[in-house]
Motif scaffolding. Structure first.
Motif, short mmCIF file in Angstrom:
data_model
loop_
_atom_site.label_atom_id
_atom_site.label_comp_id
_atom_site.label_asym_id
_atom_site.label_seq_id
_atom_site.Cartn_x
_atom_site.Cartn_y
_atom_site.Cartn_z
N SER A 14 0.86 -1.18 0.00
CA SER A 14 0.00 0.00 0.00
C SER A 14 0.89 1.22 0.00
CB SER A 14 -0.94 -0.01 1.21
OG SER A 14 -0.20 -0.23 2.37
N TYR A 15 0.38 2.30 -0.55
CA TYR A 15 1.08 3.58 -0.54
C TYR A 15 0.29 4.53 0.35
CZ TYR A 15 3.53 2.08 -4.84
OH TYR A 15 4.29 1.42 -5.77
N GLY A 16 0.99 5.44 1.01
CA GLY A 16 0.32 6.47 1.80
C GLY A 16 -0.14 5.97 3.16
N GLU A 17 -0.69 6.90 3.93
CA GLU A 17 -1.12 6.62 5.30
C GLU A 17 -2.55 7.10 5.51
OE1 GLU A 17 0.72 5.37 7.91
OE2 GLU A 17 2.36 4.96 6.51
N GLY A 18 -3.21 6.54 6.53
CA GLY A 18 -4.53 7.00 6.96
C GLY A 18 -5.54 7.02 5.82
N GLN A 20 -5.40 8.61 3.17
CA GLN A 20 -4.75 8.64 1.86
C GLN A 20 -4.28 7.24 1.43
OE1 GLN A 20 -4.31 11.62 0.08
NE2 GLN A 20 -5.63 12.40 1.70
N LYS A 21 -4.41 6.28 2.34
CA LYS A 21 -3.81 4.97 2.08
C LYS A 21 -4.46 4.28 0.88
CE LYS A 21 -2.84 0.62 4.36
NZ LYS A 21 -2.73 -0.09 5.61
N SER A 62 4.76 -4.10 1.65
CA SER A 62 4.30 -3.69 2.98
C SER A 62 4.16 -4.90 3.88
CB SER A 62 2.94 -2.99 2.89
OG SER A 62 2.97 -1.99 1.92
#
Ligand SMILES: Nc1ncnc2c1ncn2[C@@H]1O[C@H](COP(=O)(O)OP(=O)(O)OP(=O)(O)O)[C@@H](O)[C@H]1O
Ligand SMILES: [Mg+2]
Length: 230
Positions: A14-18, A20-21, A62
């Motif tokens: 996965s890219y990004g966090e929260g 935005q994930k 990840s």
């Protein structure tokens, strides 16, 4: 030793966090055997380059494990990653990046030296590959003097030079017309088979699909495998 050169075990990315994930790959399990040619397809943004980058040890998953020749790749150990890439992997990108100020032959020599090949082996290996790929007349020329198809044949020679056990190509024919594209893919398939390398090619061109042993189709993070009947 098992004939599985490359194994993906439960690989997620996965890219990004929260909020935005973005989950691009979801628990992908795949095995790639010696001499096996796979084509990777899927809509734009489906994760083809992401998966290829993980297979090529350029990007850490990840979750999950990448296993090369029965050994789990440690994505945290930068020096061993560089070593795996240098010794075991050959890459071909959409636009062959050759050094413009060196001839084709010199480009190949520089690349071979970087992989740690011995001088006499380099000479013989380049000779063999430029003959097989019909590049003998191109050897003294500069990259700007070659056609797109010729440059992609140089890229194939370069990717195979150090006898990698895994060859990865991300849309190697995107800059070529159908005829040249087909010739390049057929050469890549032939050469990978002769060298008994694992080959994974990303393409958008459905006409290429029957040339491969199997099709890997990515959509919504899931990879489906379809064997081609020959
Ligand atoms: N470094 C990154 N940071 C954040 N998001 C990324 C990054 N790289 C890729 N993505 C996202 O991950 C998804 C998959 O991208 P990827 O490049 O793997 O797709 P692709 O199948 O190769 O697409 P294309 O056919 O257009 O080349 C896309 O939605 C993209 O925006
Ligand atoms: Mg891509």
């Amino acid at each position: 030793m098992s004939s599985d050169v490359l194994v993906c075990q439960g690989i997620s990315k996965s890219y990004g966090e929260g909020e935005q994930k973005e989950q691009v790959l979801s628990r992908v399990d795949l095995t790639f055997q010696k001499g096996q040619a796979s084509v990777l397809i899927g809509p734009s943004g489906s994760g083809k380059t992401t998966l290829l980058s993980i297979l090529g040890c350029l990007l850490a998953p990840s979750e999950g494990e990448l296993i090369i020749n029965s050994e789990a790749v440690n994505f945290k150990d930068k020096s061993s990653l560089t070593e795996v890439r240098r010794l075991k992997l050959g890459f071909i990108f959409q636009h062959a990046q050759l050094l413009p100020f060196l001839t084709i032959k010199e480009n190949l020599v520089v690349f071979a030296r970087n992989t740690g090949m011995q001088a006499d082996d380099i000479e013989q290996r380049i000779q063999l590959l430029i003959e097989r790929l019909q590049l003998v007349a191109m050897a003294p020329k500069f990259p700007s003097q070659l056609s797109g198809g010729q440059r992609q044949r140089v890229a194939i020679a370069r990717a195979l030079l150090h006898r990698p056990s895994i060859v990865l190509a991300d849309e190697p024919t995107a800059a070529l017309d159908w005829h040249n594209g087909q010739t390049v893919v057929e050469l890549l398939l032939d050469q990978a088979r002769v060298e008994q390398a694992v080959l994974v090619v990303v393409t958008h061109d459905v006409r290429m699909l029957p040339l491969f042993d199997r099709i890997l189709a990515i959509e919504n993070g899931i990879v489906q495998v379809k064997q081609n009947v020959k």
